[in-house]
Enzyme design. Structure first.
Site, PDB file in Angstrom:
ATOM      1  N   LYS A  22       0.826  -1.219   0.000  1.00 18.62           N
ATOM      2  CA  LYS A  22       0.000   0.000   0.000  1.00 18.62           C
ATOM      3  C   LYS A  22       0.854   1.261   0.000  1.00 18.62           C
ATOM      4  O   LYS A  22       0.670   2.155  -0.822  1.00 18.62           O
ATOM      5  CB  LYS A  22      -0.919  -0.010   1.223  1.00 18.62           C
ATOM      6  N   ASN A  23       1.806   1.315   0.944  1.00 18.58           N
ATOM      7  CA  ASN A  23       2.530   2.575   1.097  1.00 18.58           C
ATOM      8  C   ASN A  23       3.502   2.848  -0.046  1.00 18.58           C
ATOM      9  O   ASN A  23       3.903   3.980  -0.252  1.00 18.58           O
ATOM     10  CB  ASN A  23       3.243   2.633   2.457  1.00 18.58           C
ATOM     11  N   ARG A  93      -4.626  10.103   3.327  1.00 11.59           N
ATOM     12  CA  ARG A  93      -3.409  10.765   3.764  1.00 11.59           C
ATOM     13  C   ARG A  93      -2.414  10.968   2.616  1.00 11.59           C
ATOM     14  O   ARG A  93      -1.828  12.029   2.447  1.00 11.59           O
ATOM     15  CB  ARG A  93      -2.784   9.862   4.845  1.00 11.59           C
ATOM     16  N   CYS A 117      -6.136   8.397   8.195  1.00 10.84           N
ATOM     17  CA  CYS A 117      -6.253   7.957   9.590  1.00 10.84           C
ATOM     18  C   CYS A 117      -5.774   9.051  10.528  1.00 10.84           C
ATOM     19  O   CYS A 117      -4.682   9.583  10.362  1.00 10.84           O
ATOM     20  CB  CYS A 117      -5.429   6.696   9.809  1.00 10.84           C
ATOM     21  N   ARG A 122      -0.758  14.843  12.724  1.00 11.55           N
ATOM     22  CA  ARG A 122       0.221  14.431  11.703  1.00 11.55           C
ATOM     23  C   ARG A 122       0.680  15.663  10.917  1.00 11.55           C
ATOM     24  O   ARG A 122       0.184  15.950   9.825  1.00 11.55           O
ATOM     25  CB  ARG A 122      -0.389  13.353  10.802  1.00 11.55           C
ATOM     26  N   PRO A 123       1.655  16.414  11.482  1.00  9.57           N
ATOM     27  CA  PRO A 123       2.103  17.653  10.839  1.00  9.57           C
ATOM     28  C   PRO A 123       2.822  17.381   9.521  1.00  9.57           C
ATOM     29  O   PRO A 123       3.323  16.273   9.297  1.00  9.57           O
ATOM     30  CB  PRO A 123       3.077  18.250  11.863  1.00  9.57           C
ATOM     31  N   ILE A 124       2.874  18.403   8.651  1.00  6.86           N
ATOM     32  CA  ILE A 124       3.627  18.252   7.395  1.00  6.86           C
ATOM     33  C   ILE A 124       4.698  19.346   7.277  1.00  6.86           C
ATOM     34  O   ILE A 124       5.108  19.692   6.178  1.00  6.86           O
ATOM     35  CB  ILE A 124       2.703  18.232   6.158  1.00  6.86           C
ATOM     36  N   ASP A 125       5.146  19.853   8.426  1.00  5.60           N
ATOM     37  CA  ASP A 125       6.140  20.930   8.401  1.00  5.60           C
ATOM     38  C   ASP A 125       7.441  20.512   7.693  1.00  5.60           C
ATOM     39  O   ASP A 125       8.092  21.339   7.040  1.00  5.60           O
ATOM     40  CB  ASP A 125       6.451  21.402   9.831  1.00  5.60           C
ATOM     41  N   GLN A 126       7.830  19.229   7.797  1.00  5.28           N
ATOM     42  CA  GLN A 126       9.073  18.793   7.159  1.00  5.28           C
ATOM     43  C   GLN A 126       8.931  18.715   5.634  1.00  5.28           C
ATOM     44  O   GLN A 126       9.893  18.942   4.909  1.00  5.28           O
ATOM     45  CB  GLN A 126       9.521  17.434   7.721  1.00  5.28           C
ATOM     46  N   ASP A 307       3.174   0.724  12.337  1.00  7.41           N
ATOM     47  CA  ASP A 307       1.980   0.171  11.695  1.00  7.41           C
ATOM     48  C   ASP A 307       1.707  -1.278  12.104  1.00  7.41           C
ATOM     49  O   ASP A 307       0.715  -1.869  11.672  1.00  7.41           O
ATOM     50  CB  ASP A 307       2.095   0.272  10.166  1.00  7.41           C
ATOM     51  N   ARG A 400      -9.250   0.315   3.494  1.00  5.26           N
ATOM     52  CA  ARG A 400      -8.296   1.233   2.892  1.00  5.26           C
ATOM     53  C   ARG A 400      -6.968   0.542   2.604  1.00  5.26           C
ATOM     54  O   ARG A 400      -6.208   1.013   1.750  1.00  5.26           O
ATOM     55  CB  ARG A 400      -8.016   2.411   3.847  1.00  5.26           C
TER      56      ARG A 400
HETATM   57  C1  UD1 Z   1       3.911   6.917   6.856  1.00  7.44           C
HETATM   58  C2  UD1 Z   1       3.000   5.765   6.507  1.00  7.44           C
HETATM   59  C3  UD1 Z   1       2.231   5.317   7.741  1.00  7.44           C
HETATM   60  C4  UD1 Z   1       3.181   5.015   8.890  1.00  7.44           C
HETATM   61  C5  UD1 Z   1       4.169   6.155   9.096  1.00  7.44           C
HETATM   62  C6  UD1 Z   1       5.276   5.818  10.087  1.00  7.44           C
HETATM   63  C7  UD1 Z   1       2.436   6.170   4.190  1.00  7.44           C
HETATM   64  C8  UD1 Z   1       1.387   6.586   3.224  1.00  7.44           C
HETATM   65  N1  UD1 Z   1       2.081   6.207   5.471  1.00  7.44           N
HETATM   66  O1  UD1 Z   1       3.086   7.981   7.307  1.00  7.44           O
HETATM   67  O2  UD1 Z   1       1.505   4.144   7.382  1.00  7.44           O
HETATM   68  O3  UD1 Z   1       2.429   4.869  10.070  1.00  7.44           O
HETATM   69  O4  UD1 Z   1       4.812   6.491   7.861  1.00  7.44           O
HETATM   70  O5  UD1 Z   1       5.977   4.706   9.626  1.00  7.44           O
HETATM   71  O6  UD1 Z   1       3.521   5.765   3.827  1.00  7.44           O
HETATM   72  N2  UD1 Z   1       6.416  14.316  11.325  1.00  7.44           N
HETATM   73  C9  UD1 Z   1       6.606  15.657  11.622  1.00  7.44           C
HETATM   74  N3  UD1 Z   1       6.578  16.549  10.582  1.00  7.44           N
HETATM   75  C10 UD1 Z   1       6.396  16.179   9.288  1.00  7.44           C
HETATM   76  C11 UD1 Z   1       6.191  14.811   9.008  1.00  7.44           C
HETATM   77  C12 UD1 Z   1       6.217  13.896  10.051  1.00  7.44           C
HETATM   78  O7  UD1 Z   1       6.784  16.044  12.771  1.00  7.44           O
HETATM   79  O8  UD1 Z   1       6.388  17.027   8.400  1.00  7.44           O
HETATM   80  C13 UD1 Z   1       6.457  13.316  12.429  1.00  7.44           C
HETATM   81  C14 UD1 Z   1       5.120  12.604  12.608  1.00  7.44           C
HETATM   82  O9  UD1 Z   1       4.270  13.329  13.463  1.00  7.44           O
HETATM   83  C15 UD1 Z   1       5.575  11.279  13.198  1.00  7.44           C
HETATM   84  C16 UD1 Z   1       6.919  11.022  12.508  1.00  7.44           C
HETATM   85  O10 UD1 Z   1       7.356  12.293  12.034  1.00  7.44           O
HETATM   86  O11 UD1 Z   1       5.785  11.413  14.575  1.00  7.44           O
HETATM   87  C17 UD1 Z   1       6.873  10.046  11.354  1.00  7.44           C
HETATM   88  O12 UD1 Z   1       5.884  10.471  10.422  1.00  7.44           O
HETATM   89  P1  UD1 Z   1       5.957  10.064   8.876  1.00  7.44           P
HETATM   90  O13 UD1 Z   1       7.043   9.076   8.664  1.00  7.44           O
HETATM   91  O14 UD1 Z   1       5.970  11.315   8.072  1.00  7.44           O
HETATM   92  O15 UD1 Z   1       4.573   9.361   8.646  1.00  7.44           O
HETATM   93  P2  UD1 Z   1       3.658   9.434   7.367  1.00  7.44           P
HETATM   94  O16 UD1 Z   1       4.507   9.658   6.142  1.00  7.44           O
HETATM   95  O17 UD1 Z   1       2.511  10.347   7.602  1.00  7.44           O
END
Ligand code: UD1
Length: 421
Positions: A22-23, A93, A117, A122-126, A307, A400
């Site tokens: 999936k991912n 997502r 989910c 789940r921030p996207i600042d990075q 996961d 999903r």
């Molecule tokens: C992806 C997976 C999800 C899995 C997760 C962790 C997909 C589609 N989803 O989610 O199934 O649970 O990896 O293995 O591949 N974070 C920040 N800022 C950011 C981005 C992330 O602080 O901009 C933090 C998150 O809050 C979390 C950590 O980084 O604590 C890891 O998140 P991330 O690896 O980005 O997860 P996803 O890509 O959303």
């Protein structure tokens, strides 16, 4: 609304074939819009997240063909749209990958904030930090992220992630492949699907090295051309069937896996008492009786995946002794399923990032509610192992991410049906 009705207590026995990841699929499908030409992608799982992404691509002008199950042919050559349908984007997502892919292809994008989910904030600042480093002028509102080139234009650059993020690593790779110059992502995620995305893009003509290490280097190319690619097997789907085999006292051959990707999961299940035998592309997992307690801490790959947290928690709930389960990626993830497991007889004490799971001789059936994808999978495993009937509500979450779940479990002897409530 449909539910799963499970009559538990039957050990899972037989063979299950794992679908495409999936991912990886949810990163590779948006990546196809970077390609001029036709991409034949195989091992694409038929799950609702994938169906929504395909609808988004089609509504933006992609030509799609699905000549046989698991195969998608995508041609985005004529695509000009930079604003994917916000109602569809909010359904999952991974639609945030359109931000990077559209920025890479057109230099601009206007993408609604994603849904999916909500087991944690789940921030996207990075992701945004990466896009800015590549030269994007980013406007964020409560509903959208809009990007266009800054005055100096878009170009490769060095990005050092403050947290290891799968999503940010993928999004920066997508944005960078067609930019002039070199992009270096430091502190990158190393998950198998990052490597799979790099392999897909390289097959189409990109120059990406280092995927699978913490430093990914992308040398921009002018154009990607079409080609053929097959997606890797799903590590988490495989882990879920393994946990189900162990929790039900079964014996299952899990086919179409990459055993190396499974080490972080199989080593823990073996430690708990399961017998694990690795073959080239399959793993046999067999229960040897009562499980032992364990200590598990989730971490980015190659650590134990967040996961799989909920699924291993079910195994711990059935083990002898007190297990310790610590979540270090998404702290609030326990709240998605622990109360539901307790209604089935589990005993779980949450202290901050750690759940102490007091093993019991068995669980009993109950009506429970899935609150996210993996929490839902864990409730299905709990139901399969429990005495009596379990009804799992909110199964759209489970659908999903698990292809033909009922069919695969039924073939293993499970008594599970999808019922319209
Ligand atoms: C992806 C997976 C999800 C899995 C997760 C962790 C997909 C589609 N989803 O989610 O199934 O649970 O990896 O293995 O591949 N974070 C920040 N800022 C950011 C981005 C992330 O602080 O901009 C933090 C998150 O809050 C979390 C950590 O980084 O604590 C890891 O998140 P991330 O690896 O980005 O997860 P996803 O890509 O959303």
């Amino acid at each position: 609304m449909a539910i799963y009705e499970i009559n538990g207590g039957t050990p899972l026995m037989g063979t299950v074939t794992i679908s495409g990841a999936k991912n990886a699929a949810v990163a590779i499908l948006p990546a196809a819009l970077l390609v001029k030409g036709s991409c034949r992608i195989e091992n694409v799982p038929d799950i609702s997240d994938v169906r929504i992404l395909l609808s988004i691509l089609e509504s933006m002008g992609a030509k799609l063909d699905q000549p046989e199950p698991g195969v998608v042919i995508i041609d985005c050559t004529e695509m000009h749209e930079t604003e994917p349908n916000p109602a569809l984007v909010r359904k999952l997502r991974a639609s945030y990958y359109f931000m990077g892919a559209l920025l890479g292809r057109f230099g601009r994008s206007h993408v609604a904030l994603p849904g999916g989910c909500s087991f944690a904030s789940r921030p996207i600042d990075q992701h945004i930090k990466g896009f800015k480093a590549l030269g994007a002028a980013v406007t964020e509102t409560d509903e959208y992220v809009e990007m266009e080139p800054c005055a100096e234009g878009l170009r490769g650059n060095r990005v050092s992630l403050d947290v290891v993020s799968v999503g940010a690593t993928v999004n920066i790779m997508l944005a960078a492949v067609l930019l002039p110059g070199q992009t270096i992502i430091e502190n990158a995620a190393k998950e198998p699907h990052i490597v799979d995305l790099a392999n897909f893009l390289n097959t189409m003509g990109a120059h990406i090295s280092g995927a699978g290490t913490d430093t990914v280097k992308i040398r921009g190319v002018e154009e990607l051309q079409g080609g053929y690619y097959a997606i890797i097997p799903d590590q988490i789907e495989a882990g879920t069937y393994m946990a189900a085999a162990v929790a039900t006292g079964g014996d299952v051959m899990v086919k179409n896996v990459i055993p190396k990707h499974m080490d972080c999961i199989t080593s823990k299940l073996a430690e708990m008492g399961a017998e694990v035998t690795n073959y080239d592309d399959c793993i046999r997992i067999r229960s040897t009786g009562k499980l032992s307690c364990a200590t598990v801490k989730t971490r980015p790959y190659p650590g134990f995946p967040t996961d799989m947290q909920a699924q291993i928690c079910v195994c711990m709930a059935l083990a002898s002794g007190i297990s310790r389960l610590t979540e270090s990626v998404y702290e609030t993830r326990f709240f998605g399923y622990c109360t539901e497991l307790e209604s089935m007889g589990a005993e779980i004490h949450i202290e901050g990032k750690t759940a102490m799971v007091v093993g019991k001789d068995g669980l009993h059936g109950a009506t429970v509610r899935a609150r996210d994808l993996r929490a839902g999978a864990a409730l299905v495993i709990a139901g399969l192992s429990a005495e009596g009937t379990t009804r799992v509500e909110n199964i759209h979450y489970v659908e999903r991410g698990y292809e033909r779940l009922i069919e695969k479990l039924t073939a293993l002897g499970a008594k599970i049906r999808r019922v319209e409530d």
